[in-house]
Design a protein around this motif. Structure first.
Motif, PDB file in Angstrom:
ATOM      1  N   GLY A  63       0.789  -1.223   0.000  1.00 54.58           N
ATOM      2  CA  GLY A  63       0.000   0.000   0.000  1.00 54.58           C
ATOM      3  C   GLY A  63       0.824   1.277   0.000  1.00 54.58           C
ATOM      4  N   LEU A  64       2.130   1.160  -0.146  1.00 57.91           N
ATOM      5  CA  LEU A  64       2.996   2.334  -0.153  1.00 57.91           C
ATOM      6  C   LEU A  64       3.206   2.834  -1.579  1.00 57.91           C
ATOM      7  N   PRO A  65       3.270   4.155  -1.768  1.00 57.59           N
ATOM      8  CA  PRO A  65       3.525   4.676  -3.118  1.00 57.59           C
ATOM      9  C   PRO A  65       4.979   4.460  -3.526  1.00 57.59           C
ATOM     10  N   ILE A  66       5.173   4.039  -4.758  1.00 62.32           N
ATOM     11  CA  ILE A  66       6.510   3.837  -5.325  1.00 62.32           C
ATOM     12  C   ILE A  66       6.584   4.674  -6.596  1.00 62.32           C
ATOM     13  N   TYR A  67       7.664   5.426  -6.727  1.00 63.99           N
ATOM     14  CA  TYR A  67       7.844   6.203  -7.953  1.00 63.99           C
ATOM     15  C   TYR A  67       9.328   6.379  -8.212  1.00 63.99           C
ATOM     16  N   ASP A  68       9.656   6.523  -9.491  1.00 62.71           N
ATOM     17  CA  ASP A  68      11.037   6.758  -9.890  1.00 62.71           C
ATOM     18  C   ASP A  68      11.045   7.238 -11.330  1.00 62.71           C
ATOM     19  N   ARG A  69      12.186   7.700 -11.749  1.00 63.64           N
ATOM     20  CA  ARG A  69      12.370   8.220 -13.095  1.00 63.64           C
ATOM     21  C   ARG A  69      13.019   7.135 -13.951  1.00 63.64           C
ATOM     22  N   TYR A  70      12.459   6.908 -15.133  1.00 60.31           N
ATOM     23  CA  TYR A  70      12.959   5.883 -16.049  1.00 60.31           C
ATOM     24  C   TYR A  70      13.338   6.557 -17.360  1.00 60.31           C
ATOM     25  N   VAL A  71      14.411   6.086 -17.974  1.00 60.86           N
ATOM     26  CA  VAL A  71      15.021   6.791 -19.099  1.00 60.86           C
ATOM     27  C   VAL A  71      15.239   5.888 -20.307  1.00 60.86           C
ATOM     28  N   ARG A  72      15.461   6.528 -21.468  1.00 69.91           N
ATOM     29  CA  ARG A  72      15.742   5.806 -22.716  1.00 69.91           C
ATOM     30  C   ARG A  72      17.171   5.259 -22.734  1.00 69.91           C
ATOM     31  N   ASN A  73      18.129   6.056 -22.256  1.00 71.50           N
ATOM     32  CA  ASN A  73      19.529   5.628 -22.199  1.00 71.50           C
ATOM     33  C   ASN A  73      20.283   6.527 -21.221  1.00 71.50           C
ATOM     34  N   SER A  74      21.588   6.339 -21.097  1.00 71.86           N
ATOM     35  CA  SER A  74      22.389   7.074 -20.116  1.00 71.86           C
ATOM     36  C   SER A  74      22.476   8.571 -20.395  1.00 71.86           C
ATOM     37  N   ARG A  75      22.188   8.977 -21.595  1.00 72.69           N
ATOM     38  CA  ARG A  75      22.221  10.412 -21.908  1.00 72.69           C
ATOM     39  C   ARG A  75      21.188  11.196 -21.113  1.00 72.69           C
ATOM     40  N   TYR A  76      20.159  10.528 -20.605  1.00 72.00           N
ATOM     41  CA  TYR A  76      19.113  11.183 -19.823  1.00 72.00           C
ATOM     42  C   TYR A  76      19.408  11.134 -18.324  1.00 72.00           C
ATOM     43  N   ASP A 103      22.188  11.947 -14.960  1.00 70.96           N
ATOM     44  CA  ASP A 103      23.187  12.933 -14.553  1.00 70.96           C
ATOM     45  C   ASP A 103      24.578  12.433 -14.930  1.00 70.96           C
ATOM     46  N   ALA A 104      25.562  13.313 -14.839  1.00 73.33           N
ATOM     47  CA  ALA A 104      26.930  12.985 -15.241  1.00 73.33           C
ATOM     48  C   ALA A 104      27.536  11.860 -14.402  1.00 73.33           C
ATOM     49  N   ASN A 105      27.127  11.719 -13.159  1.00 75.75           N
ATOM     50  CA  ASN A 105      27.674  10.671 -12.290  1.00 75.75           C
ATOM     51  C   ASN A 105      26.757   9.447 -12.224  1.00 75.75           C
ATOM     52  N   GLU A 106      25.902   9.264 -13.230  1.00 72.27           N
ATOM     53  CA  GLU A 106      24.975   8.136 -13.268  1.00 72.27           C
ATOM     54  C   GLU A 106      25.035   7.448 -14.636  1.00 72.27           C
ATOM     55  N   TYR A 107      24.499   6.249 -14.675  1.00 72.67           N
ATOM     56  CA  TYR A 107      24.369   5.493 -15.920  1.00 72.67           C
ATOM     57  C   TYR A 107      23.029   4.771 -15.900  1.00 72.67           C
ATOM     58  N   ALA A 108      22.543   4.348 -17.057  1.00 67.50           N
ATOM     59  CA  ALA A 108      21.250   3.663 -17.160  1.00 67.50           C
ATOM     60  C   ALA A 108      21.449   2.165 -16.939  1.00 67.50           C
ATOM     61  N   GLU A 109      20.678   1.616 -16.015  1.00 66.41           N
ATOM     62  CA  GLU A 109      20.752   0.184 -15.696  1.00 66.41           C
ATOM     63  C   GLU A 109      19.341  -0.394 -15.756  1.00 66.41           C
ATOM     64  N   TRP A 110      19.246  -1.671 -16.124  1.00 64.16           N
ATOM     65  CA  TRP A 110      17.954  -2.341 -16.242  1.00 64.16           C
ATOM     66  C   TRP A 110      17.306  -2.505 -14.878  1.00 64.16           C
ATOM     67  N   LYS A 111      15.992  -2.286 -14.859  1.00 59.19           N
ATOM     68  CA  LYS A 111      15.183  -2.482 -13.654  1.00 59.19           C
ATOM     69  C   LYS A 111      13.816  -2.967 -14.117  1.00 59.19           C
ATOM     70  N   SER A 132       7.104  -8.051 -14.464  1.00 60.82           N
ATOM     71  CA  SER A 132       8.524  -7.674 -14.498  1.00 60.82           C
ATOM     72  C   SER A 132       8.897  -7.128 -15.879  1.00 60.82           C
ATOM     73  N   CYS A 133       8.428  -5.926 -16.160  1.00 59.88           N
ATOM     74  CA  CYS A 133       8.704  -5.271 -17.435  1.00 59.88           C
ATOM     75  C   CYS A 133      10.075  -4.597 -17.359  1.00 59.88           C
ATOM     76  N   PRO A 134      11.024  -4.960 -18.235  1.00 59.17           N
ATOM     77  CA  PRO A 134      12.370  -4.386 -18.164  1.00 59.17           C
ATOM     78  C   PRO A 134      12.431  -2.975 -18.760  1.00 59.17           C
ATOM     79  N   VAL A 135      12.875  -2.026 -17.939  1.00 54.45           N
ATOM     80  CA  VAL A 135      13.070  -0.641 -18.354  1.00 54.45           C
ATOM     81  C   VAL A 135      14.401  -0.154 -17.784  1.00 54.45           C
ATOM     82  N   LEU A 136      14.830   1.048 -18.162  1.00 52.17           N
ATOM     83  CA  LEU A 136      16.107   1.588 -17.687  1.00 52.17           C
ATOM     84  C   LEU A 136      15.878   2.661 -16.633  1.00 52.17           C
ATOM     85  N   ASN A 137      16.720   2.636 -15.610  1.00 48.88           N
ATOM     86  CA  ASN A 137      16.656   3.553 -14.481  1.00 48.88           C
ATOM     87  C   ASN A 137      18.065   4.062 -14.197  1.00 48.88           C
TER      88      ASN A 137
END
Length: 107
Positions: free
Chosen positions: A52-65, A67-75, A84-89
């Motif tokens: 019953g807890l809200p879950i939210y996050d930002r999902y991206v097309r690739n690492s260009r979206y 920050d500079a100290n982050e990379y896109a990883e499958w989630k 279990s739909c695979p997207v990038l986070n």
């Protein structure tokens, strides 16, 4: 005073948090959730966990979206037709634990 109000309005309109679309993945198919990310570059998905807890996050097309100290990883996220739909986070580069290269995943 009018200049201050105009400057504040322009600042808020240019804010990236206002420009990003928000969706509930539980009302979408996996394919449509991935298409939304691909078409817009980055989206926010928000849903309710089984507890019953809200879950939210930002999902991206690739690492260009990310920050500079982050990379896109499958989630995996839950969608209407797939638990279990695979997207990038975006993940911190610190999570790579000494790997010599940064993964270059793309949706």
């Amino acid at each position: 005073m009018k200049k201050l109000a105009l400057a504040a309005a322009l600042f808020l309109a240019a804010s990236p948090s206002l420009a990003i679309s928000r969706y509930n993945p539980m009302s979408m198919t996996c394919q449509s959730a991935r298409a939304a990310i691909h078409n817009q570059g980055a989206v926010i998905f928000r849903w309710t966990s089984p507890r019953g807890l809200p879950i939210y996050d930002r999902y991206v097309r690739n690492s260009r979206y990310c920050d500079a100290n982050e990379y896109a990883e499958w989630k995996n996220i839950p969608t209407r037709d797939d638990r279990s739909c695979p997207v990038l986070n975006c993940q911190s580069i610190d999570n790579l634990d000494g790997m010599f290269f940064i993964p270059n995943h793309s949706l």
